[in-house]
Design a protein around this motif. Structure first.
Motif, PDB file in Angstrom:
ATOM      1  N   GLY A 301       0.816  -1.210   0.000  1.00 48.32           N
ATOM      2  CA  GLY A 301       0.000   0.000   0.000  1.00 48.32           C
ATOM      3  C   GLY A 301       0.850   1.260   0.000  1.00 48.32           C
ATOM      4  O   GLY A 301       0.487   2.272  -0.619  1.00 48.32           O
ATOM      5  N   ALA A 302       1.999   1.202   0.683  1.00 48.62           N
ATOM      6  CA  ALA A 302       2.880   2.381   0.741  1.00 48.62           C
ATOM      7  C   ALA A 302       3.370   2.768  -0.644  1.00 48.62           C
ATOM      8  O   ALA A 302       3.548   3.961  -0.938  1.00 48.62           O
ATOM      9  CB  ALA A 302       4.059   2.099   1.670  1.00 48.62           C
ATOM     10  N   LYS A 303       3.545   1.784  -1.513  1.00 50.58           N
ATOM     11  CA  LYS A 303       4.029   2.079  -2.871  1.00 50.58           C
ATOM     12  C   LYS A 303       3.061   2.989  -3.621  1.00 50.58           C
ATOM     13  O   LYS A 303       3.476   3.734  -4.512  1.00 50.58           O
ATOM     14  CB  LYS A 303       4.216   0.776  -3.645  1.00 50.58           C
ATOM     15  CG  LYS A 303       5.326  -0.113  -3.121  1.00 50.58           C
ATOM     16  CD  LYS A 303       5.402  -1.415  -3.914  1.00 50.58           C
ATOM     17  CE  LYS A 303       6.480  -2.336  -3.348  1.00 50.58           C
ATOM     18  NZ  LYS A 303       6.544  -3.635  -4.072  1.00 50.58           N
ATOM     19  N   ARG A 304       1.772   2.915  -3.277  1.00 51.01           N
ATOM     20  CA  ARG A 304       0.773   3.717  -3.993  1.00 51.01           C
ATOM     21  C   ARG A 304       0.939   5.208  -3.729  1.00 51.01           C
ATOM     22  O   ARG A 304       0.413   6.024  -4.481  1.00 51.01           O
ATOM     23  CB  ARG A 304      -0.630   3.264  -3.593  1.00 51.01           C
ATOM     24  CG  ARG A 304      -0.975   1.864  -4.074  1.00 51.01           C
ATOM     25  CD  ARG A 304      -2.288   1.361  -3.514  1.00 51.01           C
ATOM     26  NE  ARG A 304      -2.600   0.024  -4.041  1.00 51.01           N
ATOM     27  CZ  ARG A 304      -3.494  -0.796  -3.519  1.00 51.01           C
ATOM     28  NH1 ARG A 304      -4.169  -0.436  -2.440  1.00 51.01           N
ATOM     29  NH2 ARG A 304      -3.715  -1.977  -4.060  1.00 51.01           N
ATOM     30  N   SER A 305       1.649   5.563  -2.657  1.00 54.71           N
ATOM     31  CA  SER A 305       1.855   6.982  -2.338  1.00 54.71           C
ATOM     32  C   SER A 305       3.026   7.577  -3.103  1.00 54.71           C
ATOM     33  O   SER A 305       3.259   8.783  -3.005  1.00 54.71           O
ATOM     34  CB  SER A 305       2.102   7.155  -0.832  1.00 54.71           C
ATOM     35  OG  SER A 305       0.928   6.938  -0.097  1.00 54.71           O
ATOM     36  N   LYS A 306       3.721   6.769  -3.873  1.00 52.22           N
ATOM     37  CA  LYS A 306       4.936   7.278  -4.517  1.00 52.22           C
ATOM     38  C   LYS A 306       4.612   8.297  -5.594  1.00 52.22           C
ATOM     39  O   LYS A 306       5.234   9.372  -5.645  1.00 52.22           O
ATOM     40  CB  LYS A 306       5.728   6.110  -5.107  1.00 52.22           C
ATOM     41  CG  LYS A 306       7.054   6.546  -5.725  1.00 52.22           C
ATOM     42  CD  LYS A 306       7.897   5.353  -6.160  1.00 52.22           C
ATOM     43  CE  LYS A 306       9.247   5.810  -6.687  1.00 52.22           C
ATOM     44  NZ  LYS A 306      10.111   4.667  -7.093  1.00 52.22           N
ATOM     45  N   ASP A 307       3.642   7.983  -6.437  1.00 52.85           N
ATOM     46  CA  ASP A 307       3.389   8.839  -7.598  1.00 52.85           C
ATOM     47  C   ASP A 307       1.982   9.429  -7.612  1.00 52.85           C
ATOM     48  O   ASP A 307       1.591  10.036  -8.610  1.00 52.85           O
ATOM     49  CB  ASP A 307       3.609   8.032  -8.889  1.00 52.85           C
ATOM     50  CG  ASP A 307       5.032   7.512  -8.992  1.00 52.85           C
ATOM     51  OD1 ASP A 307       5.960   8.295  -8.721  1.00 52.85           O
ATOM     52  OD2 ASP A 307       5.198   6.329  -9.333  1.00 52.85           O
ATOM     53  N   ARG A 308       1.242   9.249  -6.538  1.00 53.38           N
ATOM     54  CA  ARG A 308      -0.122   9.795  -6.497  1.00 53.38           C
ATOM     55  C   ARG A 308      -0.283  10.681  -5.267  1.00 53.38           C
ATOM     56  O   ARG A 308       0.428  10.525  -4.282  1.00 53.38           O
ATOM     57  CB  ARG A 308      -1.158   8.667  -6.440  1.00 53.38           C
ATOM     58  CG  ARG A 308      -1.187   7.773  -7.651  1.00 53.38           C
ATOM     59  CD  ARG A 308      -2.311   6.760  -7.511  1.00 53.38           C
ATOM     60  NE  ARG A 308      -2.120   5.623  -8.407  1.00 53.38           N
ATOM     61  CZ  ARG A 308      -2.734   4.464  -8.267  1.00 53.38           C
ATOM     62  NH1 ARG A 308      -3.586   4.288  -7.261  1.00 53.38           N
ATOM     63  NH2 ARG A 308      -2.518   3.478  -9.109  1.00 53.38           N
ATOM     64  N   GLU A 309      -1.278  11.576  -5.364  1.00 54.19           N
ATOM     65  CA  GLU A 309      -1.604  12.436  -4.234  1.00 54.19           C
ATOM     66  C   GLU A 309      -2.604  11.686  -3.350  1.00 54.19           C
ATOM     67  O   GLU A 309      -3.799  11.647  -3.627  1.00 54.19           O
ATOM     68  CB  GLU A 309      -2.202  13.755  -4.732  1.00 54.19           C
ATOM     69  CG  GLU A 309      -2.320  14.808  -3.650  1.00 54.19           C
ATOM     70  CD  GLU A 309      -2.871  16.116  -4.171  1.00 54.19           C
ATOM     71  OE1 GLU A 309      -2.859  17.105  -3.407  1.00 54.19           O
ATOM     72  OE2 GLU A 309      -3.334  16.163  -5.331  1.00 54.19           O
ATOM     73  N   LEU A 310      -2.080  11.091  -2.294  1.00 55.85           N
ATOM     74  CA  LEU A 310      -2.902  10.302  -1.390  1.00 55.85           C
ATOM     75  C   LEU A 310      -2.803  10.855   0.029  1.00 55.85           C
ATOM     76  O   LEU A 310      -1.817  11.494   0.383  1.00 55.85           O
ATOM     77  CB  LEU A 310      -2.472   8.832  -1.389  1.00 55.85           C
ATOM     78  CG  LEU A 310      -2.446   8.115  -2.740  1.00 55.85           C
ATOM     79  CD1 LEU A 310      -1.944   6.676  -2.554  1.00 55.85           C
ATOM     80  CD2 LEU A 310      -3.821   8.103  -3.384  1.00 55.85           C
TER      81      LEU A 310
END
Length: 972
Positions: A301-310
């Motif tokens: 799930g942490a990987k999803r914060s790399k390139d998106r505004e979360l």
């Protein structure tokens, strides 16, 4: 009241939140200004290809919106050289906009470094080939998008044009006054909604219309949020996994500019369904027993914060929306949670390469989670602490001054407009009046909980109105101050349906939400409102019938193009809730009439069944008839027959009784204030004591008890007893009500007693000879008592009530005072302390006070029930206390959150559950009144944040009812 000037500005300004374009848009084609469209043409739009994809997409929406208004879409130009143009771009992402800013052609100084801000300016000769331009510039991606949609809304395109079928008024011309218009930062940084409790309605609707809760569905949600100037979403999660169900969901949200989060129990950008579909390791959602598997789940799930505004939800609850499985005690549970959050933060850094301070994070203190924080759990200062409400809209806790001073991550609020859970579920219809939302969220703003606001909105529809109000307040609280709520609602109505009926429509939507909040429809039972006392059930039905009549009158006047939207936003909730109230009260009459052996018992049973069928006809009109079935399934929610906190599988018709009527001409008698019927009850019937100052009349009802018609005579014993026949509160055609009034001129001061004899005229005897004698007691005030009582609240005998806003004196102290909140709760206006963060005042006699003139006909110990909102202990330093005294008596102080009562009064405690169902709390005081006559009742602040609605005063047992005695000023 709105002035003519306000009405005019409202007709010109479609945007409900702060808009720099208010009163700047014209449609008459006259005067000076930038002509956006006219003569069957629209000026071209330009946005640089290097700008954000979301800005480019919103520009296409503006093109279509201009077409919705004028019939001609605005053309999109690939180059900026077309004579007259609209130029759109984001600072730092549009070379053209940056050149205009650098050359001084446009003023962007107020935008630089700002969050979600924008300017709209008209300029001459901005670039070669362009003689005149309207320029929309944002400080960032969403700033530009909000500027685009601000223009759309002001030219007449409602944010709900798709979601509620709101029609767009056709115009030949669109013109903007020349000038520079700026919009600054929002009051709340992250503002959004939570799609939750999405079965059976939203899930069935999306399956039919979109093939599931997927990107085709979410693009409509994203666009709506941006048109409402929201930026944050918790996606549907009951049986859904946003990022996995449709791989397009996440990238699409980022393209639109929506900051995605996950719900309060779904940490690290992972849906709970993502876990339950795998159950790795030993399968347990338990950091103590399955740490490697859970940690790997978090890492993904942490990987999803790399390139998106979360915005990352932190912490951990139990398996699903339940409490964390305890490790054995609160100390070890806190240690585990601190470890979990530390590990999650490390994973975010490792997988994104960002500084942890640059990754927005939130820890949601929902339900049991708050106890860990209260017990000392330490959360890093850059994590936003999101306090929760009590699931029915009352905030449980707000930050203290010390907390505000030390937490860089700030604070947020998790709010509910819809709930599936404790203390009870409510999912069918809008039950969220604006004044209640305003009062609680104003506390949040004042106490510094302004980083994140999110509200649980269930299926989204039918909560259109409170959603927009909540988000408007999050953007611009000044637009909806407590004294401007009615104005805001009228502007909303004018935007959706035109100016002609705006004031009436605004009243209708405010009234139905107010009535629903008195008792949420799911919690309405046959015995909620009293049939015997204060004509309560009858008055409630009359209120709804009046509202329905007014709503249907407007519907008849609206053009066909407006009726689908009007049904969704106004008529359907009013018809449905009126019908529900009628049905539950008919079920109450059926039960009561059976006990009284009324022949009309059976007619009431049929009425209940008719109204139950009518409820589903009202539902089916919404599901099947509107907009060619566009909204099918969105009214599938069961709401009748709740027997526990959760919804029934299907609506359950209220149980009814039937009588096997004898073939006789017998009659029965019922009287106000009693549930029994006569003949048959062993004690004789007595009317409530009639009081020349407060209660001038009462009633007797007569009815058949058999199949045959009856002839009944009523004879008063004295000429001062006046009888007037009326229709009984019954569907029985043969039931009669006889109003008992007093000719006070024929009575001496003091107490008088008489009777009304009811008979069938067969005094000579016979098998069916009947008679019942009802005692009538009346007390007339003396001339001296009348003079003393004039203008007071009170009575000669019995209970009475006082609206809190009808005081004689309002005495401020130290810059603090009681102020009205219009249209709040059970009254026309409630009273609360402002400023809401005022310090407590332990000396009531030097605190802000309200004084009420009081008249009592009897001395002795009086009880005063102060009806307040069920406010919780938002400030740990305030125990919620008020003071009350009569004349110069000693102040009595009552405290809600004492050590003895605290557990019961706090969230999900025994008293709290009752208060939540009744949407009020009673603070009970006792005061001795030494002599009959005129007195002064004083109520004083001790703590702020209490909302006082009314005062109910009584000496003897208070007659059972939901609202208590109606308010009536003597001599008014």
């Amino acid at each position: 009241m709105l002035s003519r000037r306000n009405l005019l500005s409202g007709s010109l300004a479609a945007a409900l939140a702060a808009s720099p374009l208010r009163a700047a848009v014209r449609f008459d084609g006259k005067g000076q200004g930038f002509e956006l469209a006219g003569q069957g043409q629209a000026v071209p739009l330009f946005v640089d290809a290097s700008d954000f994809a979301g800005v480019i997409r919103a520009t296409h929406d503006l093109s279509a919106d201009i077409g919705r208004v004028t019939g001609v879409d605005a053309p999109l130009s690939p180059t900026a050289d077309k004579g007259r143009m609209v130029l759109i771009g984001t600072l730092g992402h549009s070379p053209l906009i940056d050149r205009l800013a650098d050359s001084g052609k446009i003023d962007v100084a107020p935008l630089r470094g700002k969050w979600e801000s924008y300017t709209i300016q008209t300029i001459a000769n901005p670039a070669p080939g362009i003689s005149e331009a309207l320029v929309i510039v944002g400080s960032d991606k969403r700033g530009t998008i909000y500027g685009i949609y601000d223009l759309s809304q002001n030219i007449g395109v409602s944010p709900w044009y798709w979601w509620a079928d709101v029609p767009v008024m056709k115009r030949d011309h669109i013109q903007l006054s020349y000038g520079r218009y700026f919009q600054g930062e929002p009051a709340v940084k992250y503002r959004g909604i939570f799609l939750n409790n999405e079965a059976p309605c939203l899930s069935a609707w999306t399956a039919e219309k979109f093939g599931g809760i997927n990107a085709a569905f979410y693009k409509n949600v994203f666009e709506l949020l941006l048109r409402l100037r929201a930026n944050y979403l918790w996606p549907a999660m009951w049986n859904n996994a946003f990022n996995e169900d449709d791989p397009l969901n996440g990238p699409l949200a980022d393209e639109y500019g929506i900051v995605m989060g996950t719900s309060h129990h779904e940490p690290m950008n992972r849906a709970h369904k993502e876990w339950t579909r795998r159950r790795p390791g030993n399968g347990e959602w338990n950091y103590a027993t399955n740490r490697p598997a859970v940690q790997q789940f978090f890492r993904e799930g942490a990987k999803r914060s790399k390139d998106r505004e979360l915005l990352v939800t932190m912490g951990m609850r139990g398996d699903g929306d339940v409490a964390l499985e305890s490790t054995g005690g609160i100390t070890s549970d806190i240690a585990l949670l601190e470890t979990i959050i530390a590990d999650q933060r490390q994973l975010l850094v490792e997988e994104t390469g960002k500084r942890i301070e640059d990754i927005p994070q939130v820890w949601v203190l929902f339900t049991e989670v708050q106890k860990y924080y209260d017990a000392g759990l330490k959360v890093p200062d850059d994590v936003t602490l999101m306090f929760a409400d009590d699931n029915v809209g009352y905030i449980r806790r707000l930050p203290t001054a010390q907390e505000r001073a030390t937490r860089t991550g700030g604070f947020g609020i998790y709010h509910h407009m819809d709930m599936n859970g404790g203390p009870y579920s409510y999912k069918w219809i809008n039950t969220n009046p604006f004044p209640k939302i305003w009062e609680q969220m104003n506390l949040a703003l004042t106490y510094g909980a302004d980083r994140i606001w999110i509200t649980n909105i269930g299926d989204l529809k039918p909560l259109e109105l409170p959603i927009e109000f909540f988000l408007t307040m999050a953007w611009d609280p000044k637009a909806v101050s407590k004294d401007r709520i009615a104005e805001w609602t009228q502007i909303w109505a004018a935007r959706e349906f035109g100016q002609a009926h705006a004031q009436e429509i605004a009243t209708l939507v405010s009234r139905y939400a107010k009535y629903n909040a008195w008792r949420k429809p799911e919690q309405l039972r046959p015995d909620t409102y009293s049939l015997e006392n204060f004509d309560e059930a009858e008055r409630m039905v009359a209120l709804w019938l009046d509202l329905r009549s007014r709503a249907e009158a407007i519907n008849d006047k609206l053009p066909e193009t407006h009726k689908a939207a009007y049904y969704q936003l106004v008529l359907h909730p009013i018809r449905g809730c009126c019908n529900l109230t009628q049905m539950q009260v008919a079920a109450a009459r059926n039960k009561r009439f059976a006990e009284q052996a009324r022949a009309s018992t059976n007619e009431e049973a049929q009425e209940v069944k008719r109204l139950f069928a009518q409820a589903h006809a009202i539902r089916d009109t919404y599901n099947h008839d509107l907009s060619d079935g566009k909204w099918n399934h969105l009214m599938d929610q069961p709401y009748i027959g709740y027997f526990d906190w959760y919804q029934p599988v299907q609506d359950i018709c209220p149980p009814v009784s039937a009588l096997d009527l004898p073939d006789t001409a017998q009659f029965g008698v019922a009287v106000e204030g009693a549930r029994q019927g006569w003949p048959g009850y062993y004690l004789p019937p007595n009317l409530p004591i009639l009081d020349s100052l407060y209660r001038p009349s009462s009633w007797i009802e007569t009815f058949p008890r058999g199949k045959r018609p009856v002839e009944i005579q009523l004879v008063a014993s004295d000429p001062w007893i006046i009888l007037k026949q009326d229709k009984a509160f019954s569907v029985g055609k043969a039931d009669r009500r006889h109003r008992v009034e007093i000719d006070w001129r024929k009575l001496p001061p003091g107490r008088s007693t008489g009777t009304v004899k009811i008979s069938n005229g067969r005094d000579g005897g016979g098998a069916e000879a009947q008679s019942v004698t009802v005692t009538v007691t009346a007390i007339r005030a003396s001339a001296e008592e009348e003079r003393a009582a004039k203008g007071c609240w009170g009575s000669l005998v019995g209970a009475f009530s006082i609206p809190a806003s009808d005081y004689a004196r309002n005495i401020p102290a130290a810059g603090v005072q009681w102020e009205p909140i219009p249209d709040y709760g059970r009254v026309d206006a409630a009273m609360s302390i402002f400023p809401v963060d005022a310090a407590s005042m332990p000396d009531p006699q030097r605190a802000p006070r309200l004084e009420y003139p009081l008249f009592v006909g009897e001395a002795g110990e009086w009880t005063f029930d102060l009806v307040t909102a069920p406010t919780l202990k938002v400030n740990p330093d305030h125990a919620l206390s008020l003071a009350l005294w009569v004349d110069d008596g000693p102040p009595q102080v009552v405290t809600v959150f004492t050590p003895e009562k605290r557990e019961s009064e706090e969230f999900l405690g025994k008293a709290s559950e009752i208060n939540a169902r009744n949407d009020m709390r009673i603070m009970r005081f006792k005061a001795a009144i030494a002599t009959p006559g005129r007195h002064v009742l004083t109520i004083a602040m001790v703590d702020p944040t209490i909302v006082l609605q009314s005062i109910v005063a009584y000496r003897d047992a208070l007659p059972a009812s939901y609202f208590g005695p109606p308010a009536k000023r003597i001599g008014a």
